[in-house]
Design a protein around this motif. Structure first.
Motif, short mmCIF file in Angstrom:
data_model
loop_
_atom_site.label_atom_id
_atom_site.label_comp_id
_atom_site.label_asym_id
_atom_site.label_seq_id
_atom_site.Cartn_x
_atom_site.Cartn_y
_atom_site.Cartn_z
N GLN A 354 10.49 -62.01 -35.60
CA GLN A 354 11.52 -63.04 -35.40
C GLN A 354 12.02 -63.60 -36.73
O GLN A 354 13.23 -63.77 -36.93
CB GLN A 354 10.97 -64.16 -34.53
N THR A 358 15.90 -62.89 -37.91
CA THR A 358 16.78 -64.05 -38.01
C THR A 358 17.34 -64.21 -39.42
O THR A 358 18.54 -64.49 -39.60
CB THR A 358 16.02 -65.33 -37.60
N GLU A 361 19.88 -61.40 -40.02
CA GLU A 361 21.05 -61.69 -39.18
C GLU A 361 21.92 -62.77 -39.82
O GLU A 361 23.16 -62.64 -39.89
CB GLU A 361 20.56 -62.12 -37.80
N ASP A 362 21.28 -63.83 -40.31
CA ASP A 362 22.03 -64.91 -40.95
C ASP A 362 22.71 -64.42 -42.24
O ASP A 362 23.83 -64.82 -42.55
CB ASP A 362 21.09 -66.08 -41.27
N ARG A 365 25.93 -62.38 -41.59
CA ARG A 365 27.10 -63.18 -41.20
C ARG A 365 27.92 -63.63 -42.41
O ARG A 365 29.12 -63.88 -42.28
CB ARG A 365 26.64 -64.43 -40.43
N PHE A 389 14.12 -61.36 -28.81
CA PHE A 389 15.26 -61.70 -27.96
C PHE A 389 14.82 -62.42 -26.69
O PHE A 389 13.74 -62.19 -26.16
CB PHE A 389 16.03 -60.43 -27.60
N ASP A 394 20.80 -60.98 -24.69
CA ASP A 394 20.63 -61.46 -26.06
C ASP A 394 20.37 -60.29 -27.01
O ASP A 394 20.89 -60.24 -28.13
CB ASP A 394 19.46 -62.44 -26.10
N GLN A 395 19.60 -59.32 -26.57
CA GLN A 395 19.33 -58.13 -27.38
C GLN A 395 20.62 -57.35 -27.63
O GLN A 395 20.89 -56.93 -28.77
CB GLN A 395 18.31 -57.24 -26.66
N ARG A 397 23.67 -58.46 -27.59
CA ARG A 397 24.62 -59.24 -28.38
C ARG A 397 24.26 -59.26 -29.85
O ARG A 397 25.14 -59.23 -30.72
CB ARG A 397 24.66 -60.67 -27.82
N ARG A 398 22.98 -59.25 -30.18
CA ARG A 398 22.56 -59.47 -31.57
C ARG A 398 22.24 -58.18 -32.32
O ARG A 398 22.04 -58.22 -33.54
CB ARG A 398 21.34 -60.39 -31.58
N THR A 399 22.15 -57.05 -31.62
CA THR A 399 21.89 -55.79 -32.30
C THR A 399 22.92 -54.75 -31.91
O THR A 399 23.56 -54.85 -30.86
CB THR A 399 20.50 -55.22 -31.93
N CYS A 491 26.39 -48.66 -31.02
CA CYS A 491 26.90 -49.98 -30.69
C CYS A 491 27.76 -49.92 -29.44
O CYS A 491 28.46 -48.94 -29.21
CB CYS A 491 27.73 -50.54 -31.84
#
Length: 491
Positions: A354, A358, A361-362, A365, A389, A394-395, A397-399, A491
């Motif tokens: 995690q 995170t 991911e940040d 962006r 996730f 959620d999985q 959306r974020r990967t 994707c």
């Protein structure tokens, strides 16, 4: 004739004589048995007991042996099979002893009540064991054929019998010695000694054992393999320009970053690379910046197993999947074996996955050029990665995509992810619920004959197979091939 009973009292040294009576008039108390006769009777009774074992003993040995020979998931060595048989037989004998003790307290002796059944029961149980050996030979050879291994021969079963008998003898001997010691000391002193011993083991022995194993794992993690060469490429952690030193990566980290300098960027941060999780995550981000990982089109976060291992087949698979245009990032959270970490430190895998995901991911962006983000984990790493996730949405959306190989009991988010699971992998099957219900094998790839689920027995067999899960060739057991990378979704 004067009776001898009317004679005056005898003088010193005089021998008294009495008239002989017929044997028919003797009372039972008067019959004298010579020591030789008593020894003969004892020997005959002992031979009778040896010839035909107790009903409970026969049932216990038969049940333990039959359970140990039930079909498993993986081929076994004779030593592994003997250990399983010996342990199950010893446990069954212990249960039989307890049942016999309870029944005798109720004045019920099974062996005396059904004395005539001892011989036919032994014959039937022996026949069942022979049949089980024949069936297990066929099953083992079927598994070995599927995994390109040689078939077993009669020597396999000779060694199995000898080692199993030795294990049972040792365990029974230790148990009998404990019982003798308890009787010799008396129940009060014996129980008191047992309590003191248990308290000592709990307060001192177990912590000492844990510290010893932790030290052993730490030594193995720090050991330098002379076959591994420190990387010279700046795109690898552990190189001269890396902030994560070669020695701090650990045994598995050094194996991950070494090798051909071409191909993917490989970043790895070991538990010794920085003092805590937050600083290790920050170090991983600095390594990604230094190596140009964020400039690649694809970025794969690889959650290691408990020991920090990342499968080399996955590295080769991702290299093929993305034609080298990829950066691979691993963060070690433990150096203990996966099963130890799974039992005692599962949260470490979750927290590490995690925190790293995170942070990356940040960082993405903030970039103009945003690499595609993927997540991969094998075994405990799959469990930790999936825990990043909240749910399947959620999985997704974020990967870009996720891939889980050999997830424990299949406990991962499946929708939108690629799950690789061999039917012969005991890690995929094993859970406490296996005691009372069949495992959910949805999506499992059948790579070898699969045994029928049996209550309790399947749990015992799968637990034994965990010991050899990594001894199988790639594509079987807990070993997976380059499809760990090539099968990653898009994707």
């Amino acid at each position: 004739m004067t009776s001898t009973l009317s004679r005056p009292a005898h003088t010193a040294g005089e021998v008294l004589t009495f008239p002989l009576r017929k044997a028919a008039t003797e009372t039972p108390q008067a019959v004298m048995v010579s020591p030789t006769g008593r020894l003969r009777r004892t020997a005959v009774a002992a031979m009778a007991r040896l010839s035909w074992p107790r009903i409970g003993t026969t049932l216990a040995i038969g049940a333990g042996t039959l359970a140990s020979l039930a079909p498993g998931l993986l081929p076994r060595t004779p030593g592994t099979q003997a250990i399983l048989t010996g342990l199950l037989v010893a446990v069954a004998l212990g249960v039989a002893g307890i049942v016999r003790f309870v029944l005798r307290r109720w004045d019920f002796d099974v062996d005396r009540r059904w004395a005539r059944g001892r011989r036919p029961l032994l014959v039937v149980v022996s026949a069942l064991v022979v049949g089980a050996v024949a069936h297990d030979t066929h099953w083992q050879n079927a598994l070995r054929a599927a995994m390109d291994r040689p078939a077993i021969d009669p020597a396999y079963w000779v060694r199995w019998v000898l080692e199993a008998v030795l294990i049972v003898a040792v365990l029974v001997g230790v148990t009998k010695f404990g019982g003798w010691a308890l009787r010799a000391l008396g129940w009060v002193r014996g129980v008191s000694l047992a309590v003191v011993t248990a308290a000592f083991l709990a307060l001192a022995g177990v912590p000492a054992m844990v510290d010893w194993r932790r030290t052993a794992y730490a030594v193995a993690n720090a050991e330098l393999d002379p076959a591994l060469v420190q990387p010279v490429s700046a795109t690898r952690s552990g190189s001269a320009t890396s902030a994560a030193s070669w020695s701090s990566l650990g045994a598995e980290g050094r194996r991950f970053v070494s090798g051909d300098p071409a191909g993917p960027i490989r970043i790895y941060v070991g538990v010794e690379s920085s003092p805590n999780l937050q600083s290790r995550v920050a170090l991983a981000l600095r390594e990604m910046e230094r190596t140009g990982a964020f400039d690649r089109s694809n970025l794969v976060l690889m959650v290691p197993t408990g020991s920090g291992w990342i499968d080399g087949n996955a590295v080769r698979g991702f290299d093929q999947r993305f034609d080298g245009d990829v950066a691979l990032v691993g963060l070690q959270y433990s150096y203990a074996p996966s099963w130890v970490t799974f039992v005692f430190g599962r949260d470490q895998a979750v927290a590490a996955a995690q925190a790293l995901f995170t942070a990356v991911e940040d960082r993405i962006r903030t970039l103009t050029h945003k690499p595609k983000l993927y997540l991969y984990g094998q075994s405990l790493g799959a469990l930790g990665g999936s825990s990043v996730f909240a749910d399947d949405a959620d999985q997704d959306r974020r990967t870009c995509a996720a891939l889980w190989a050999g997830p424990p009991a299949g406990q991962v988010l499946r929708d939108g992810a690629t799950v690789l699971a061999n039917s012969s992998d005991p890690v995929v099957h094993w859970s406490p619920a296996l005691l009372w219900r069949a495992p959910d094998l949805t999506g499992v790839r059948t790579d070898a004959p699969r045994p029928q689920w049996l209550p309790v027995v399947s749990f015992l067999q799968t637990t034994a197979d965990l010991l050899g899960a990594l001894n199988a060739p790639a594509g079987h057991g807990h070993r997976y091939g380059i499809d760990q990378g090539t099968a990653m979704g898009t994707c």
